[in-house]
Write an enzyme that holds these catalytic residues in place. Structure first.
Site, PDB file in Angstrom:
ATOM      1  N   ASP A  86       0.851  -1.190   0.000  1.00 37.51           N
ATOM      2  CA  ASP A  86       0.000   0.000   0.000  1.00 37.51           C
ATOM      3  C   ASP A  86       0.885   1.238   0.000  1.00 37.51           C
ATOM      4  O   ASP A  86       2.054   1.187   0.396  1.00 37.51           O
ATOM      5  CB  ASP A  86      -0.942   0.011   1.207  1.00 37.51           C
ATOM      6  CG  ASP A  86      -0.194  -0.005   2.541  1.00 37.51           C
ATOM      7  OD1 ASP A  86       0.661  -0.890   2.718  1.00 37.51           O
ATOM      8  OD2 ASP A  86      -0.458   0.860   3.402  1.00 37.51           O
ATOM      9  N   GLU A 149      -0.105  -0.803   5.864  1.00 38.40           N
ATOM     10  CA  GLU A 149       0.984  -0.293   6.700  1.00 38.40           C
ATOM     11  C   GLU A 149       0.890   1.209   6.900  1.00 38.40           C
ATOM     12  O   GLU A 149       1.233   1.729   7.960  1.00 38.40           O
ATOM     13  CB  GLU A 149       2.329  -0.661   6.059  1.00 38.40           C
ATOM     14  CG  GLU A 149       3.539  -0.495   6.979  1.00 38.40           C
ATOM     15  CD  GLU A 149       4.135   0.897   6.949  1.00 38.40           C
ATOM     16  OE1 GLU A 149       4.979   1.190   7.807  1.00 38.40           O
ATOM     17  OE2 GLU A 149       3.757   1.720   6.072  1.00 38.40           O
TER      18      GLU A 149
END
Length: 469
Positions: A86, A149
């Site tokens: 991400d 994250e």
């Protein structure tokens, strides 16, 4: 030896990286489903990595479409390589499309090249190359891939509820030679309790204010909508003077009697907000010069009292420093105000070992309650530390030194990586001392040299840990 081997794979590695970079893997809760828990982009990037693994003969294991792993090696113990696919929002001001990778003679430019898609591909290729060399593995390797994250770590929270905990591991999500300690990290919101009615007619009404998208980014843009009842020209001139005095870029426009003010700042990673320019706090600073409606006045004065130009918790009464981990830092990453709903500050706090976090939060909560604000505490991640003289850390650092000749010692950071999920986990690259750190900034890039060198270091380190050991 190792670098020459990596160079044989350079073109393929860059092509695989381009494919991953082309995926707009930003968390999007508005499109979240059971099959895509943090949105379709992160899910697509996770599947992309699975497909690389399957192409290259590895087995994969998915965990509720929010995390998973690529498996290699054999043996009893597991080395975890903890990556994430991400990315943070691109922001404005790019010279190219952040999700259409540009490859120059020297670099690859796109969102995620440094954080963390480039390092993810580097670590993956280190394992791939060793596997294709048919080495005699002594450990299993789990390349663990997360998709959240940059926000709440839902991915690793879910993963480690049911999956095997590696005996040791590293996250390729920071700097070389190794990061053996990370500050504690939390987010919290300071929420204005209610809209206060005005006893006198204000000269100006703040209708709406918006700045920031992520708690862990310094906002590079802020916008305010103000109902101006008199002296419009004076307000605009004062705003222009404010911009000039503070060396800021911004604009003022008028739409149906509403004054719209914008300021541009400088986005940097929230672990050291002093390196950026917080557009939101500066715009609030200007608004404090106006005779605003009562709720807005209370909101902007809160900024002046506790937040503006206070990167290390000084105004909150949280200033604290240790020689090993450094200072408490406070990043005001998301700011909003609405005339009907009052205001909110979203804060990312990072703190070293020894800081009495709970006491500080409780004291600050009591203090601001008297001013009409509540403190809503989010997830708390405690400080993480591994002795730099641990044999595991020494093995990683030796691989770095063998490849670079640089004798820099491991150190600690204010950032947070997946390494803190492990009892014996450290962050290991992929940035070098001479890398330009554009994580979370516009025109993020990784040089081809950095990609090759990082992969070479990972090759030697993984070989030492999982083949020689």
């Amino acid at each position: 030896m190792w670098k020459e081997k990596v160079l044989e794979y350079e073109n393929q590695m860059i092509e695989d990286l381009k494919g991953l970079l082309s995926i707009e893997s930003i968390r999007d809760d508005s499109k979240a489903t059971a099959d895509a828990p943090v949105g379709p982009g992160p899910r697509e990037a996770l599947d992309y990595m699975y497909n690389l693994g399957k192409r290259d003969g590895f087995s994969t294991h998915d965990v509720d479409h929010i995390a998973g792993r690529i498996e290699a090696g054999k043996g009893e113990d597991v080395l975890g390589i903890l990556c994430h696919v991400d990315v943070v929002p691109a922001g404005d001001g790019w010279d190219s499309n952040p999700f259409q990778p540009v490859v120059t003679d020297n670099a690859i430019i796109a969102r995620g090249t440094l954080d963390d898609k480039g390092p993810t591909i580097a670590a993956y290729y280190a394992v791939k190359i060793l596997n294709e060399m048919k080495v005699d593995w002594k450990k299993r390797i789990h390349i663990i891939i997360g998709t959240d994250e940059e926000s709440d770590w839902k991915c690793t929270d879910r993963y480690f509820k049911t999956e095997e905990m590696p005996a040791l591991g590293f996250a390729p999500d920071a700097e070389f030679p190794a990061i053996h300690g990370e500050k504690g990290i939390t987010t919290f919101d300071l929420v204005q309790n209610e809209v206060t009615e005005d006893t006198d007619e204000p000269d100006y009404e703040l209708l709406k204010f918006e700045s920031g998208q992520r708690y862990n980014m310094v906002p590079d843009y802020a916008k305010a909508e103000v109902l101006v009842k008199e002296n419009m020209t004076d307000v605009i001139q004062n705003f222009e003077n404010f911009l000039q005095q503070n060396q800021l870029q911004g604009e003022s426009t008028v739409d149906s009697g509403i004054l719209i003010l914008t300021i541009e700042g400088k986005a940097v990673h929230g672990m050291d907000p002093s390196l950026g320019v917080n557009a939101g706090l500066f715009l609030l600073k200007f608004l404090a010069s106006l005779n605003l409606n009562k709720s807005a006045k209370d909101f902007v004065e809160f900024n002046e009292r506790y937040l503006f130009e206070s990167h290390f918790g000084e105004k909150m009464g949280m200033k604290f420093h240790t020689d090993i981990m450094g200072d408490v830092t406070t990043n005001i990453g998301v700011i909003s105000y609405d005339k009907e709903k009052a205001g909110r500050y979203g804060i990312n706090l990072r703190y070293p070992e020894g800081f009495k976090f709970e006491d500080a939060i409780d004291r600050f909560r009591s203090e601001i309650n008297e001013l009409g604000f509540n403190l809503e505490l989010g997830k708390v991640q405690k400080p993480h530390y591994v002795d730099k003289n641990d044999p595991f850390v020494k093995t990683l650092v030796n691989a770095y030194r063998n490849q670079t000749g640089d004798m820099t010692e491991p150190y600690t950071i204010g950032g947070g990586t997946y390494a803190r999920n492990l009892d014996k986990g450290v962050a290991f690259g992929a940035m070098f001392a001479d890398s330009e750190d554009l994580m979370h900034q516009k025109n993020e890039y990784i040089t081809k040299k950095q990609l090759i060198n990082a992969t070479s270091i990972y090759l030697e380190a993984i070989y030492a840990l999982c083949v020689e050991d």
